[in-house]
Scaffold this active site. Structure first.
Site, PDB file in Angstrom:
ATOM      1  N   THR A 110       0.847  -1.200   0.000  1.00  0.00           N
ATOM      2  CA  THR A 110       0.000   0.000   0.000  1.00  0.00           C
ATOM      3  C   THR A 110       0.885   1.254   0.000  1.00  0.00           C
ATOM      4  O   THR A 110       2.021   1.200   0.466  1.00  0.00           O
ATOM      5  CB  THR A 110      -0.845  -0.036   1.293  1.00  0.00           C
ATOM      6  OG1 THR A 110      -1.788  -1.080   1.153  1.00  0.00           O
ATOM      7  CG2 THR A 110      -1.552   1.270   1.581  1.00  0.00           C
ATOM      8  N   ARG A 134     -14.331  -7.711   0.599  1.00  0.00           N
ATOM      9  CA  ARG A 134     -13.481  -7.384   1.767  1.00  0.00           C
ATOM     10  C   ARG A 134     -12.894  -5.970   1.651  1.00  0.00           C
ATOM     11  O   ARG A 134     -12.402  -5.563   0.605  1.00  0.00           O
ATOM     12  CB  ARG A 134     -12.348  -8.406   1.869  1.00  0.00           C
ATOM     13  CG  ARG A 134     -11.385  -8.172   3.046  1.00  0.00           C
ATOM     14  CD  ARG A 134     -10.162  -7.410   2.624  1.00  0.00           C
ATOM     15  NE  ARG A 134      -9.200  -7.265   3.726  1.00  0.00           N
ATOM     16  CZ  ARG A 134      -8.151  -6.448   3.702  1.00  0.00           C
ATOM     17  NH1 ARG A 134      -7.925  -5.701   2.650  1.00  0.00           N
ATOM     18  NH2 ARG A 134      -7.342  -6.366   4.725  1.00  0.00           N
ATOM     19  N   GLY A 177     -10.205  -3.284   3.726  1.00  0.00           N
ATOM     20  CA  GLY A 177      -9.197  -3.219   4.789  1.00  0.00           C
ATOM     21  C   GLY A 177      -9.243  -1.897   5.545  1.00  0.00           C
ATOM     22  O   GLY A 177     -10.252  -1.186   5.551  1.00  0.00           O
ATOM     23  N   ASP A 178      -8.134  -1.558   6.140  1.00  0.00           N
ATOM     24  CA  ASP A 178      -8.057  -0.358   6.976  1.00  0.00           C
ATOM     25  C   ASP A 178      -7.839   0.930   6.175  1.00  0.00           C
ATOM     26  O   ASP A 178      -8.130   2.023   6.667  1.00  0.00           O
ATOM     27  CB  ASP A 178      -6.895  -0.490   7.972  1.00  0.00           C
ATOM     28  CG  ASP A 178      -5.568  -0.668   7.249  1.00  0.00           C
ATOM     29  OD1 ASP A 178      -5.495  -1.545   6.353  1.00  0.00           O
ATOM     30  OD2 ASP A 178      -4.610   0.064   7.545  1.00  0.00           O
ATOM     31  N   GLY A 229      -4.769  -5.311   7.361  1.00  0.00           N
ATOM     32  CA  GLY A 229      -5.834  -4.359   7.660  1.00  0.00           C
ATOM     33  C   GLY A 229      -6.776  -4.762   8.780  1.00  0.00           C
ATOM     34  O   GLY A 229      -7.262  -3.910   9.523  1.00  0.00           O
TER      35      GLY A 229
HETATM   36  N1  ASP Z   1      -3.570  -2.346   4.791  1.00  0.00           N
HETATM   37  C1  ASP Z   1      -3.941  -2.861   3.499  1.00  0.00           C
HETATM   38  C2  ASP Z   1      -5.185  -3.698   3.634  1.00  0.00           C
HETATM   39  O1  ASP Z   1      -5.309  -4.427   4.591  1.00  0.00           O
HETATM   40  C3  ASP Z   1      -2.874  -3.673   2.870  1.00  0.00           C
HETATM   41  C4  ASP Z   1      -1.525  -3.005   2.811  1.00  0.00           C
HETATM   42  O2  ASP Z   1      -1.185  -2.204   3.663  1.00  0.00           O
HETATM   43  O3  ASP Z   1      -0.785  -3.259   1.855  1.00  0.00           O
HETATM   44  O4  ASP Z   1      -6.006  -3.666   2.758  1.00  0.00           O
END
Ligand code: ASP
Length: 347
Positions: A203, A231, A233-234, A257
């Site tokens: 990310t 799904r 994520g964060d 996440g």
């Molecule tokens: N935090 C991101 C997620 O869970 C993944 C990442 O940081 O690469 O979607």
């Protein structure tokens, strides 16, 4: 002899000049600016990157942090700097954001992004978009042109189109590398194995202190390889993956996440700065190392305090990262600090 009108204009001009000289200007040059960037955390060992890959990552991190710093020093608003820098990273196939984003279980891309203004606490985010070329630009549009904070799926794509944001076919985001990642992920899944320990997250995120003294944060991602069932994520969750508050700090996170959401990582770090009076480094360390590591939540953050002190803390093997703090000190790094120190000269 000056005509009356001419004398009036000359006087007004002189008065304006005096006002300009007397009012202390908040020009870019005398206000501290700072920036920190991540390109994902995970199992990133020196042995796994070829020297060419290592160089390619360092080059783009360098380019991104310099671009952001120049814009900030020129007085550009922090939100616009975040969008510009993240767009550079979204366009690079090296990161899990925009072109180069990971694939879902069905071989598609569903992208998430968010942005937050520390001066006003305004925020915008998109989740699960499939057609917007720049998810971070879409997040800014949600913040500025809608009454909402978080839009998702088809509706978010539609909103972006109405805002005139560039649309692409979903396979514009695809790369062969991500196709291979998905194949490996599925093979391990059908063999009953957990996802590869070498999986990198990737990310991208940026935090800035702009010349007007405001903090801002932004994050953009393709999520996690093989994700299913919509799904999320964060990264698009304000307070989890992204947070900014001029009185506290600015944070962008990367990692697993599900943990970052439940630990509410970004806002927890800023709350510790506010309520425990901790330095940004200590607050980030307490959350990432003190809380997430024992819980098994892999990842890291980049963070800034209102004076432009930088913290880049992770509990994984490495994190692609770069920063220039308020004193002008610059860091570009990939591995943990021990391993960075051992980098051969010119590597
Ligand atoms: N935090 C991101 C997620 O869970 C993944 C990442 O940081 O690469 O979607």
């Amino acid at each position: 002899m000056m005509a009356d009108g001419t004398r009036g204009i000359a006087f007004t001009g002189l008065f304006a000049l005096l006002v300009v000289l007397m009012v202390p200007s908040v020009s870019a040059s005398d206000s501290p600016v700072a920036i920190a960037i991540h390109g994902g955390a995970g199992t990133i060992k020196r042995s796994e990157l070829t020297p060419e890959q290592d160089r390619a990552y360092r080059n783009i991190l360098n380019q991104a942090v310099d671009l952001g710093h120049q814009r900030l020093a020129a007085g550009v608003d922090g939100i616009d700097v975040i969008v510009e820098v993240i767009q550079l990273l979204e366009a690079s196939p090296l990161f899990n954001a925009g072109h180069g984003a990971v694939m879902t279980w069905t071989g598609e891309h569903e992208l998430d992004a968010s942005i937050m203004n520390g001066a006003t606490l305004e925020a915008g985010a998109v989740a699960g978009v499939k057609r917007l070329k720049s998810p971070i630009a879409a997040a800014r549009a949600v913040m500025l042109a809608s009454p909402h904070v978080l839009l998702s799926g088809v509706g978010a794509d539609e909103f972006g189109a109405q805002q005139g944001l560039e649309q692409v076919d979903n396979d514009w985001f695809s790369t062969e590398r991500r196709q291979r990642d998905l194949e490996r992920y599925k093979a391990r899944h059908s063999a009953g194995l957990s996802p590869e320990p070498t999986a990198k997250f990737g990310t991208v995120g940026v935090v800035v202190l702009d010349a007007q003294g405001h903090l801002a944060a932004g994050t953009s991602t393709g999520g996690m390889t093989g994700k299913r069932w919509g799904r999320i994520g964060d990264s698009p969750i304000i307070g989890a993956g992204t947070y900014a508050n001029d009185k506290r700090c600015a944070v962008s996170a990367t990692g697993h996440g599900e943990f970052f959401i439940r630990w509410h990582v970004a806002s927890d770090i800023c709350a510790r700065v506010a309520y425990q009076n901790l330095t940004i480094e200590q607050a980030a360390t307490d959350v990432i190392i003190g809380e997430l590591l024992p819980a098994g939540g892999e990842g890291g953050v980049v963070a800034l305090d209102p004076r432009g002190n930088v913290a880049m803390v992770f509990n994984s093997e490495g994190m692609y990262r770069a920063s220039i703090d308020a004193s002008g000190h610059k860091v570009v790094a990939i591995y943990n600090s021990q391993s960075e120190r051992e980098r051969p000269e010119g590597d």
